[in-house]
Design a protein around this motif. Structure first.
Motif, mmCIF file in Angstrom:
data_model
loop_
_atom_site.group_PDB
_atom_site.id
_atom_site.type_symbol
_atom_site.label_atom_id
_atom_site.label_comp_id
_atom_site.label_asym_id
_atom_site.label_seq_id
_atom_site.Cartn_x
_atom_site.Cartn_y
_atom_site.Cartn_z
ATOM 1 N N LEU A 116 0.845 -1.180 0.000
ATOM 2 C CA LEU A 116 0.000 0.000 0.000
ATOM 3 C C LEU A 116 0.898 1.254 0.000
ATOM 4 O O LEU A 116 1.732 1.438 0.886
ATOM 5 N N LYS A 117 0.711 2.104 -0.996
ATOM 6 C CA LYS A 117 1.598 3.253 -1.226
ATOM 7 C C LYS A 117 0.789 4.545 -1.203
ATOM 8 O O LYS A 117 -0.358 4.568 -1.635
ATOM 9 N N ARG A 118 1.477 5.619 -0.767
ATOM 10 C CA ARG A 118 0.872 6.962 -0.741
ATOM 11 C C ARG A 118 1.364 7.739 -1.948
ATOM 12 O O ARG A 118 2.538 7.739 -2.290
ATOM 13 N N CYS A 119 0.427 8.356 -2.641
ATOM 14 C CA CYS A 119 0.774 9.112 -3.854
ATOM 15 C C CYS A 119 1.428 10.446 -3.457
ATOM 16 O O CYS A 119 0.931 11.168 -2.572
ATOM 17 N N ASP A 120 2.522 10.763 -4.150
ATOM 18 C CA ASP A 120 3.243 12.005 -3.865
ATOM 19 C C ASP A 120 2.492 13.211 -4.379
ATOM 20 O O ASP A 120 2.560 14.296 -3.795
ATOM 21 N N ASN A 121 1.828 13.060 -5.495
ATOM 22 C CA ASN A 121 1.126 14.187 -6.088
ATOM 23 C C ASN A 121 -0.250 14.412 -5.485
ATOM 24 O O ASN A 121 -0.920 15.385 -5.818
ATOM 25 N N ASP A 122 -0.690 13.486 -4.624
ATOM 26 C CA ASP A 122 -2.010 13.638 -3.999
ATOM 27 C C ASP A 122 -1.934 12.983 -2.631
ATOM 28 O O ASP A 122 -1.866 11.749 -2.516
ATOM 29 N N ASN A 123 -1.906 13.782 -1.554
ATOM 30 C CA ASN A 123 -1.768 13.248 -0.213
ATOM 31 C C ASN A 123 -3.068 12.712 0.356
ATOM 32 O O ASN A 123 -3.137 12.307 1.511
ATOM 33 N N ARG A 124 -4.112 12.638 -0.448
ATOM 34 C CA ARG A 124 -5.392 12.089 0.011
ATOM 35 C C ARG A 124 -5.662 10.698 -0.568
ATOM 36 O O ARG A 124 -6.751 10.160 -0.420
ATOM 37 N N VAL A 125 -4.665 10.123 -1.224
ATOM 38 C CA VAL A 125 -4.870 8.851 -1.927
ATOM 39 C C VAL A 125 -3.788 7.867 -1.521
ATOM 40 O O VAL A 125 -2.606 8.239 -1.460
ATOM 41 N N CYS A 126 -4.215 6.592 -1.289
ATOM 42 C CA CYS A 126 -3.319 5.443 -1.120
ATOM 43 C C CYS A 126 -3.691 4.410 -2.169
ATOM 44 O O CYS A 126 -4.881 4.094 -2.365
ATOM 45 N N VAL A 127 -2.651 3.868 -2.868
ATOM 46 C CA VAL A 127 -2.896 2.964 -3.990
ATOM 47 C C VAL A 127 -2.094 1.690 -3.791
ATOM 48 O O VAL A 127 -1.134 1.648 -3.006
ATOM 49 N N THR A 128 -2.460 0.660 -4.549
ATOM 50 C CA THR A 128 -1.700 -0.593 -4.584
ATOM 51 C C THR A 128 -0.790 -0.645 -5.791
ATOM 52 O O THR A 128 0.089 -1.510 -5.870
ATOM 53 N N ASP A 129 -0.972 0.296 -6.753
ATOM 54 C CA ASP A 129 -0.151 0.355 -7.961
ATOM 55 C C ASP A 129 0.238 1.824 -8.166
ATOM 56 O O ASP A 129 -0.619 2.707 -8.190
ATOM 57 N N ASP A 130 1.557 2.067 -8.314
ATOM 58 C CA ASP A 130 2.024 3.445 -8.458
ATOM 59 C C ASP A 130 1.445 4.133 -9.679
ATOM 60 O O ASP A 130 1.297 5.368 -9.702
ATOM 61 N N SER A 131 1.125 3.403 -10.705
ATOM 62 C CA SER A 131 0.578 4.030 -11.914
ATOM 63 C C SER A 131 -0.782 4.652 -11.673
ATOM 64 O O SER A 131 -1.241 5.476 -12.474
ATOM 65 N N ASP A 132 -1.441 4.245 -10.605
ATOM 66 C CA ASP A 132 -2.764 4.809 -10.334
ATOM 67 C C ASP A 132 -2.681 6.219 -9.763
ATOM 68 O O ASP A 132 -3.710 6.903 -9.628
ATOM 69 N N CYS A 133 -1.459 6.655 -9.432
ATOM 70 C CA CYS A 133 -1.310 8.015 -8.928
ATOM 71 C C CYS A 133 -1.285 9.045 -10.045
ATOM 72 O O CYS A 133 -1.398 10.254 -9.798
#
Length: 735
Positions: free
Chosen positions: A49-66
């Motif tokens: 589970l990863k936190r998107c750098d460009n959006d601090n309100r989103v956690c994703v399982t795939d970096d491409s989803d950021c």
């Protein structure tokens, strides 16, 4: 049914995502590709589970989803998420479920995106009990690179918490109940129980909840169950908030045995060996249903009592569903009881009176075919006066004393059944079929078969029994033999040249057939044919020619000719006699007549003398002056072979049979002589003979004889002679 995969990790959280579908797997086929629904499983661990750098309100399982999405295609996907609690961690972890249409020709990738309206400082803290978030599912087609997104699904963590699944630890049973025990969590408040029989798919849920607050284990007893039956049980629990847990793993429990609840249904068949000797009584009964047996049936107890001597009773035990008893009495009372380890069933009673005994014929047209490691049995009950309620089928190994037999019953209107249990390749079985009408069963019809070839009987030795003008009768035999083909049936075919006139199927209970309405003096052929799945095999062909005439026609014609000949002969003989009598009468020959020759003699007139018959020996008394009548008879002298009377026979005599003369003798004595002389009278005598010179000849009937009676004037006594003088005889119609 939704499939859930749960992971328990100590002091950690895991996001588990499963792709689930409906109960039925559906397949859709088009011209270019085929589509179906398939179950997918996706597990998200903490490190994934990863936190998107460009959006601090989103956690994703795939970096491409950021990466910001320029064009979003929302696919209609039903998604739902729950948060699961474990005993090892108070932090719940999410479980999301959804379904989608899946193309088997395209590979897809799935990922989850968790977003909040407030900034997320750590993806590890978004799943707290007071959290609220949106969950989005991304589906990417690896073949064409197209992406589709689900609608955001809003979920509140506390409201979406699902209780952990309980575990059943033990199931103990009695004959009508099961006691279920399961372990519980400290967070549980109440649980629910459901069960079903192992043979059905219908669940029964206990309406009352089981309160389990502050308990280490939960126990519940399910009442009202059937004895010796298997049940499947599952348990589900809930916290003081959130959703019910998933049902626990299914656990099987079996109730104990109890005594059978109902008696077996029995029928009988009486085989009378002879009127004076013992009889064979066959008793047969139906195995109890599993719901009535209440356990494993160990055997049956059979007893019979003579009605006239109730004290004499015979009891026998058997494990089979049939028994044959040798009885001598005409009135019996039979009882049958089934028993298991828990006890015996109620008794089934049957009263038998041989004087009122009815018979039920056996089935006919019995045949067995082999299909895919099973035996297809077919029969026909024919025209039976009594209605057939059931048909019992028994099969066992073809041995002198088989260890066990197996049974199957079907409805009386059924004409075939399939035997597929307790059959082994390479083993020969003897199959018996019994028709049943209430308490009366018919004798068995038997046939032998195996799984390789079916029926092991063949029709052989066909020959002609009788040939007439319009009928042909053929006969054959059934023999057991090792065949090398699966014979479906046998047929007897009548052909006129190459034309098939009639074809009939034959069965082991038929060994003769008559073909009717044939042409006289015509050649036919009879063919015995064996039908197989591949081809027809001709066994025997017999040429036959019908007769010109029937045997009875020939006998009738000969008898008619003989009778006609005899009748004509009798008619001609009788007609000759009748014709000769009426048209050719017999004419007398004067030349052969003695009287005729005597009359034709020349000295007849000259030597005419009066012949006097002296009657001194005949004495009468009390003679009157009236005329008397004399009845003369004669013994017919012998006649020569040519029919001419022999006057010279010494046996010619004249007998006076009776004389009636008036008995007034005084009148006669006082009568003048002239008057007495006038008493000459002409009398008619029958059968009178002419006597001359000691020789006599028979005179014809109606000959007038003039007699002169001279009475002696003295006392006469009965027995004296009477003199009668023949004054003159005048023959007439003398032959």
């Amino acid at each position: 049914m939704d499939f859930l995969l749960l992971y328990r990790v100590n002091h950690s959280w895991i996001v588990t995502c499963l792709l689930t579908f409906s109960h039925v797997m559906m397949s859709c086929y088009t011209e270019e590709h085929s589509e179906r629904r398939q179950l997918h499983e996706l597990t998200v661990k903490r490190k994934d589970l990863k936190r998107c750098d460009n959006d601090n309100r989103v956690c994703v399982t795939d970096d491409s989803d950021c990466v910001p999405r320029t064009h979003v295609s929302h696919e209609r996907v039903n998604i739902s998420c729950f948060f699961l609690l474990t005993d090892y961690a108070l932090t719940p972890y999410p479980q999301c479920l959804w379904s989608q249409q899946y193309n088997v020709n395209a590979e897809s990738m799935h990922s989850l995106i968790f977003s909040q309206t407030t900034p997320i400082y750590s993806c590890m803290g978004i799943f707290n009990l007071g959290g609220r978030m949106n969950v989005t599912l991304k589906i990417k087609n690896n073949m064409n690179g197209m992406e589709s997104w689900s609608e955001p699904y809003e979920v509140a963590v506390q409201e979406a918490i699902k209780a952990p699944c309980p575990t059943i630890t033990s199931v103990n049973g009695s004959d009508n109940s099961l006691e279920v025990t399961w372990g519980i969590s400290k967070l549980y408040t109440r649980c629910r129980v459901r069960y079903r029989m192992a043979t059905t798919d219908k669940w029964t849920e206990i309406p009352a909840y089981v309160l389990v607050a502050n308990a280490e284990k939960a126990v519940y007893t399910i009442e009202g169950l059937k004895p010796f039956s298997s049940y499947i049980i599952a348990v589900s629990c809930i916290l003081s908030f959130g959703h019910w847990s998933d049902w626990s793993m299914e656990t099987t429990g079996t109730t104990q045995e109890s005594a059978p609840s109902r008696p077996p249904d029995i029928c009988y068949h009486m085989e009378m060996v002879n009127k004076q000797g013992p009889h064979h009584l066959m008793l047969m009964w139906k195995a109890l249903d599993v719901y009535d047996a209440h356990g494993h049936i160990l055997g049956y107890q059979v007893s019979y009592t003579q009605t006239k001597r109730p004290s004499l009773s015979v009891t026998t035990n058997t494990t089979d569903l049939k028994v044959v008893l040798v009885v001598t009495e005409d009135e019996l009372e039979v009882t049958v009881m089934a028993y298991n380890s828990a006890g015996g069933s109620p008794y089934s009673h049957l009263k038998i009176d041989l004087s009122l005994h009815q018979t039920l014929p056996s089935v006919r047209r019995l045949w067995v075919n082999s299909e895919d490691d099973r035996l297809v049995l077919q029969w026909d009950v024919g025209h039976i006066s009594l209605p057939v309620s059931e048909v019992a089928n028994e099969w066992a190994t073809d041995a002198a004393h088989p260890t066990s037999s197996h049974w199957k019953r079907v409805n009386g209107s059924t004409r075939s059944t399939v035997l597929k249990d307790h059959l082994q390749p390479g083993t020969t079985y003897r199959i018996n079929v019994y028709p049943i009408s209430n308490q009366l069963c018919g004798p068995p019809k038997s046939i032998i078969a195996n799984l390789e070839y079916g029926t092991l009987l063949g029709a052989v030795g066909m020959h002609v029994v009788d040939v007439t003008k319009n009928t042909v009768t053929v006969q054959w035999e059934w023999q057991r033999k090792e065949v090398h083909h699966k014979v479906l049936k046998y047929r007897v075919i009548l052909c006129l040249g190459e034309i098939q006139v009639e074809s009939i199927p034959v069965w082991p209970d038929v060994w003769q057939h008559t073909f009717f309405k044939l042409r006289a003096n015509t050649g036919y052929s009879v063919n015995l044919l064996a039908e197989t799945s591949n081809a027809n095999i001709s066994r025997e062909i017999i040429p036959i020619k019908t007769h010109i005439f029937e045997h009875n026609e020939i006998i009738f014609t000969v008898c008619l000719i003989v009778l006609l000949t005899l009748g004509l002969g009798v008619f001609f003989i009788l007609s000759r006699t009748v014709y000769k009598t009426y048209f050719f009468p017999k004419i007398a020959n004067p030349g052969a007549s003695v009287v005729g020759r005597w009359l034709l003699e020349s000295h007849h007139e000259k030597n005419r003398v009066k012949n006097v018959l002296k009657l001194e020996e005949f004495l009468v008394t009390d003679l009157s002056g009236e005329k008397g009548f004399v009845e003369l008879g004669q013994e017919r002298p012998p006649v020569r072979e040519d029919g001419i009377f022999n006057p010279g026979s010494s046996h010619s005599t004249l007998n006076i049979k009776h004389i009636f003369i008036p008995q007034n003798t005084e009148y006669i004595e006082n009568t003048p002589k002239s008057n007495r002389e006038n008493r000459d009278s002409s009398l008619m005598f029958n059968n009178v003979a002419h006597i001359e010179n000691g020789q006599g000849s028979l005179l014809p009937e109606s000959t007038q004889i003039q007699c002169n009676f001279d009475y002696i004037q003295n006392k006469h006594t009965l027995g004296d002679s009477l003199k009668i003088a023949f004054l003159e005889n005048t023959p007439s119609n003398v032959e």
